[in-house]
Write a protein that holds these residues in place. Structure first.
Motif, PDB file in Angstrom:
ATOM      1  N   ASN A   1       0.837  -1.202   0.000  1.00  6.35           N
ATOM      2  CA  ASN A   1       0.000   0.000   0.000  1.00  6.35           C
ATOM      3  C   ASN A   1       0.871   1.250   0.000  1.00  6.35           C
ATOM      4  OD1 ASN A   1      -1.444   2.282   1.048  1.00  6.35           O
ATOM      5  ND2 ASN A   1      -3.041   0.924   1.808  1.00  6.35           N
ATOM      6  N   SER A   2       1.795   1.342   0.962  1.00  2.00           N
ATOM      7  CA  SER A   2       2.639   2.529   1.093  1.00  2.00           C
ATOM      8  C   SER A   2       3.581   2.678  -0.098  1.00  2.00           C
ATOM      9  CB  SER A   2       3.442   2.450   2.390  1.00  2.00           C
ATOM     10  OG  SER A   2       2.582   2.454   3.503  1.00  2.00           O
ATOM     11  N   PHE A   3       4.135   1.556  -0.571  1.00  2.00           N
ATOM     12  CA  PHE A   3       5.058   1.600  -1.715  1.00  2.00           C
ATOM     13  C   PHE A   3       4.340   2.145  -2.946  1.00  2.00           C
ATOM     14  CE2 PHE A   3       7.111  -0.080  -5.466  1.00  2.00           C
ATOM     15  CZ  PHE A   3       8.458   0.101  -5.205  1.00  2.00           C
ATOM     16  N   LEU A   4       3.162   1.596  -3.233  1.00  2.00           N
ATOM     17  CA  LEU A   4       2.419   2.036  -4.414  1.00  2.00           C
ATOM     18  C   LEU A   4       1.907   3.460  -4.251  1.00  2.00           C
ATOM     19  CD1 LEU A   4       2.685  -0.948  -5.202  1.00  2.00           C
ATOM     20  CD2 LEU A   4       0.295  -0.884  -5.948  1.00  2.00           C
ATOM     21  N   ALA A   5       1.494   3.816  -3.021  1.00  2.00           N
ATOM     22  CA  ALA A   5       0.966   5.163  -2.790  1.00  2.00           C
ATOM     23  C   ALA A   5       2.035   6.223  -3.028  1.00  2.00           C
ATOM     24  CB  ALA A   5       0.419   5.267  -1.359  1.00  2.00           C
ATOM     25  N   GLN A   6       3.229   6.001  -2.484  1.00  2.00           N
ATOM     26  CA  GLN A   6       4.286   7.003  -2.668  1.00  2.00           C
ATOM     27  C   GLN A   6       4.738   7.094  -4.116  1.00  2.00           C
ATOM     28  OE1 GLN A   6       7.593   7.485  -0.150  1.00  2.00           O
ATOM     29  NE2 GLN A   6       6.491   7.068   1.761  1.00  2.00           N
ATOM     30  N   ASN A   7       4.873   5.969  -4.793  1.00  2.00           N
ATOM     31  CA  ASN A   7       5.299   6.008  -6.193  1.00  2.00           C
ATOM     32  C   ASN A   7       4.210   6.579  -7.090  1.00  2.00           C
ATOM     33  OD1 ASN A   7       8.106   4.641  -6.732  1.00  2.00           O
ATOM     34  ND2 ASN A   7       7.167   3.472  -5.077  1.00  2.00           N
ATOM     35  N   HIS A   8       2.962   6.350  -6.728  1.00  2.00           N
ATOM     36  CA  HIS A   8       1.855   6.967  -7.465  1.00  2.00           C
ATOM     37  C   HIS A   8       1.894   8.480  -7.277  1.00  2.00           C
ATOM     38  CE1 HIS A   8      -2.187   7.398  -9.183  1.00  2.00           C
ATOM     39  NE2 HIS A   8      -2.471   8.191  -8.159  1.00  2.00           N
ATOM     40  N   GLY A   9       2.104   8.920  -6.019  1.00  2.00           N
ATOM     41  CA  GLY A   9       2.173  10.351  -5.754  1.00  2.00           C
ATOM     42  C   GLY A   9       3.371  11.007  -6.417  1.00  2.00           C
ATOM     43  N   ALA A  10       4.467  10.257  -6.537  1.00  2.00           N
ATOM     44  CA  ALA A  10       5.677  10.800  -7.159  1.00  2.00           C
ATOM     45  C   ALA A  10       5.643  10.698  -8.685  1.00  2.00           C
ATOM     46  CB  ALA A  10       6.907  10.057  -6.630  1.00  2.00           C
ATOM     47  N   GLY A  11       4.607  10.057  -9.233  1.00  2.00           N
ATOM     48  CA  GLY A  11       4.514   9.902 -10.680  1.00  2.00           C
ATOM     49  C   GLY A  11       5.441   8.856 -11.246  1.00  2.00           C
ATOM     50  N   LYS A  12       5.916   7.931 -10.401  1.00  2.83           N
ATOM     51  CA  LYS A  12       6.832   6.877 -10.859  1.00  2.83           C
ATOM     52  C   LYS A  12       6.020   5.600 -11.111  1.00  2.83           C
ATOM     53  CE  LYS A  12      11.129   8.678  -9.306  1.00  2.83           C
ATOM     54  NZ  LYS A  12      12.505   8.350  -8.927  1.00  2.83           N
ATOM     55  N   TYR A  13       5.260   5.621 -12.180  1.00  2.00           N
ATOM     56  CA  TYR A  13       4.299   4.558 -12.466  1.00  2.00           C
ATOM     57  C   TYR A  13       4.961   3.235 -12.839  1.00  2.00           C
ATOM     58  CZ  TYR A  13       1.351   8.703 -12.644  1.00  2.00           C
ATOM     59  OH  TYR A  13       0.718   9.883 -12.322  1.00  2.00           O
ATOM     60  N   SER A  14       6.166   3.282 -13.373  1.00  6.08           N
ATOM     61  CA  SER A  14       6.827   2.041 -13.795  1.00  6.08           C
ATOM     62  C   SER A  14       7.206   1.171 -12.599  1.00  6.08           C
ATOM     63  CB  SER A  14       8.086   2.363 -14.610  1.00  6.08           C
ATOM     64  OG  SER A  14       9.029   3.071 -13.829  1.00  6.08           O
ATOM     65  N   ARG A  15       7.302   1.755 -11.420  1.00  7.30           N
ATOM     66  CA  ARG A  15       7.671   1.002 -10.221  1.00  7.30           C
ATOM     67  C   ARG A  15       6.462   0.299  -9.595  1.00  7.30           C
ATOM     68  NH1 ARG A  15      12.497   2.326  -7.746  1.00  7.30           N
ATOM     69  NH2 ARG A  15      11.623   2.195  -5.637  1.00  7.30           N
TER      70      ARG A  15
END
Length: 467
Positions: free
Chosen positions: A300-314
């Motif tokens: 949850n936290s990993f996807l949330a932060q990468n989503h917020g940072a715009g790093k969709y490939s991660r």
């Protein structure tokens, strides 16, 4: 060692694992926390286990309500931290804590005032079983505010990439509970014999200690909590955003618990011993689902932060890395419950006439452990993207099917085991459907282009200055 892990830079598996391991350890500690209660209560007798099992359903129900501020707060905090806005994260955290306090106080008051009809719902037969259940309900749920705060604080710390603090706080709570349980239940030293009431008091004292430790860690935090003004009412829009994300999960969990309570009432038709079997069996089974839930929090936290940072490939990399670990864990739990049910169940209840019922429960539920782990982890992945509705809909519909399926199967030669099979069958379908649904979501997002390569979870200038 750095407490807050940078989730938007560096190797995906390493970052995810660093965050997940303390969370999984915390979940295992929480499982041990519950199992410790059951170990000592089981020594009192199956009637005491039945009392705790019935009253514990309302503690489970409270967890559903607590999921709203926890999930809504965790996802929003993760999104804005990923975007480099720690002060906004602090505002979301404040709003989530306010909701937790209000919900905890109201739920506790309701359980104290209406303990008689709440316990009466289960149609328990023994007078002492009923009396003990009411006592356990008033103490544990009456002081449930500590549990609410602990869950929300766990979500906030995890969203910030700090899972070690939750681990240390929960570990301390476990140690206190392990010490207090036998002392208060059996009256060691100067303490009188309290039985079920002693177990409830030990639980509340341990939870209160965990809350205190969380606040100590919060005072040392220089990213989120240093910006929090707990006595200042946040903007209404923050509450709305938390409710929007957390409400589906809250409703899902509360309906899930409500359905489980109806199932428990069906189980009670087979006697108080059957209620005890379900309580002990579900606690043993929690070794699987609480650990998966812990890993789901990391996803949850990993996807949330990468989503917020715009790093969709991660995002897909993080999900599939997590799924590999969860599949191994789910398979281990499946094999454990199917091939070693008797020695595991005998740790908690040794009464010979109850053991066969416990063995049947563990073997039947063991079939679904792998699928349940997939379901829980995938639900965490959905939530990390702010999409809490798909897992909620899936859970509500298929969990609801347990009631008619159980009522159908109990009229077959399966009898009581038909209820256990209704739980297993629904869990298998939930895991399969959610996994396919999330893969479909990822397929539609595969053309998203990363919009940020700056990569910091928060900026140095936004940190709190040391006093």
């Amino acid at each position: 060692m750095r407490k807050n892990i940078d989730l938007v830079n560096g190797p995906v598996l390493k970052s995810l694992t660093q965050l997940a391991l303390p969370i999984m350890a915390t979940s295992l500690i929480q499982t041990a926390y519950n199992l410790t209660d059951m170990l000592w209560i089981g020594r009192v007798g199956s009637n005491a286990v039945a009392s705790v099992g019935a009253a514990g359903m309302y503690m489970w129900l409270s967890n559903g309500l607590a999921a709203l501020p926890k999930m809504g707060g965790q996802v929003n905090v993760g999104h804005v931290l990923g975007a480099g806005r720690p002060k906004d994260a602090a505002n979301y955290a404040t709003a989530a804590l306010h909701i937790s306090i209000i919900f905890g106080l109201v739920f506790g008051l309701v359980c104290i005032l209406f303990s008689n009809p709440l316990i009466g719902f289960f149609n328990l037969t023994g007078h002492q079983v009923i009396a003990d259940a009411r006592i356990y309900l008033k103490i544990t749920c009456g002081c449930v505010i500590f549990s609410f705060l602990n869950q929300t604080l766990t979500g906030i710390f995890t969203a910030a990439g700090n899972s070690r603090s939750s681990f240390m706080a929960t570990l301390t709570g476990l140690l206190i509970n392990m010490i207090l349980d036998p002392v208060l239940i059996f009256g060691l030293g100067p303490f009188p014999v309290m039985g079920v009431a002693g177990a409830a008091i030990a639980t509340v004292l341990a939870q209160a200690t965990v809350t205190l430790i969380f606040f100590v860690f919060a005072k040392k935090d220089n990213i989120i909590f240093c910006h929090i003004k707990l006595f200042r009412i946040p903007d209404r829009s923050l509450f709305s955003s938390i409710v929007r994300i957390g409400f589906p999960t809250c409703i899902q969990n509360m309906i899930f618990t409500g359905i489980s309570m109806i199932i428990a009432r069906l189980v009670a038709g087979y006697g108080d011993a059957a209620v005890a079997v379900q309580k002990v069996g579900s606690q043993i089974e929690s070794i699987s689902w609480m650990t998966a839930d812990g890993f789901a929090a990391a996803v949850n936290s990993f996807l949330a932060q990468n989503h917020g940072a715009g790093k969709y490939s991660r995002i897909p990399k993080g999900y599939y890395s997590a799924m590999k670990v969860v599949l191994v864990w789910g398979l281990f739990c499946t094999l454990l419950l199917i091939f070693l049910p008797a020695p595991v169940f005998r740790l908690f209840i040794t009464e010979a006439d109850i053991l066969p019922m416990g063995v049947d429960y563990l073997m039947i539920l063991g079939v679904s452990q792998l699928f349940m782990s997939v379901e829980i982890t995938t639900a965490g992945a959905f939530a990390g993207l702010g999409r809490t509705l798909p897992p909620s809909v899936t859970s509500i519909v298929l969990t609801g099917m347990r009631i008619p399926l159980a009522m159908l199967l109990i009229h077959t030669p399966l009898g009581l085991n038909g209820i256990w099979w209704s739980i297993t069958i629904s869990s298998i379908f939930k895991g399969i459907i959610l996994f396919i649904w999330f893969r479909h979501l990822l397929a539609h997002r595969k053309n998203y282009v990363d919009i940020s390569d700056s990569g910091k979870m928060y900026t140095e200038s936004s940190k709190c200055s040391k006093i």
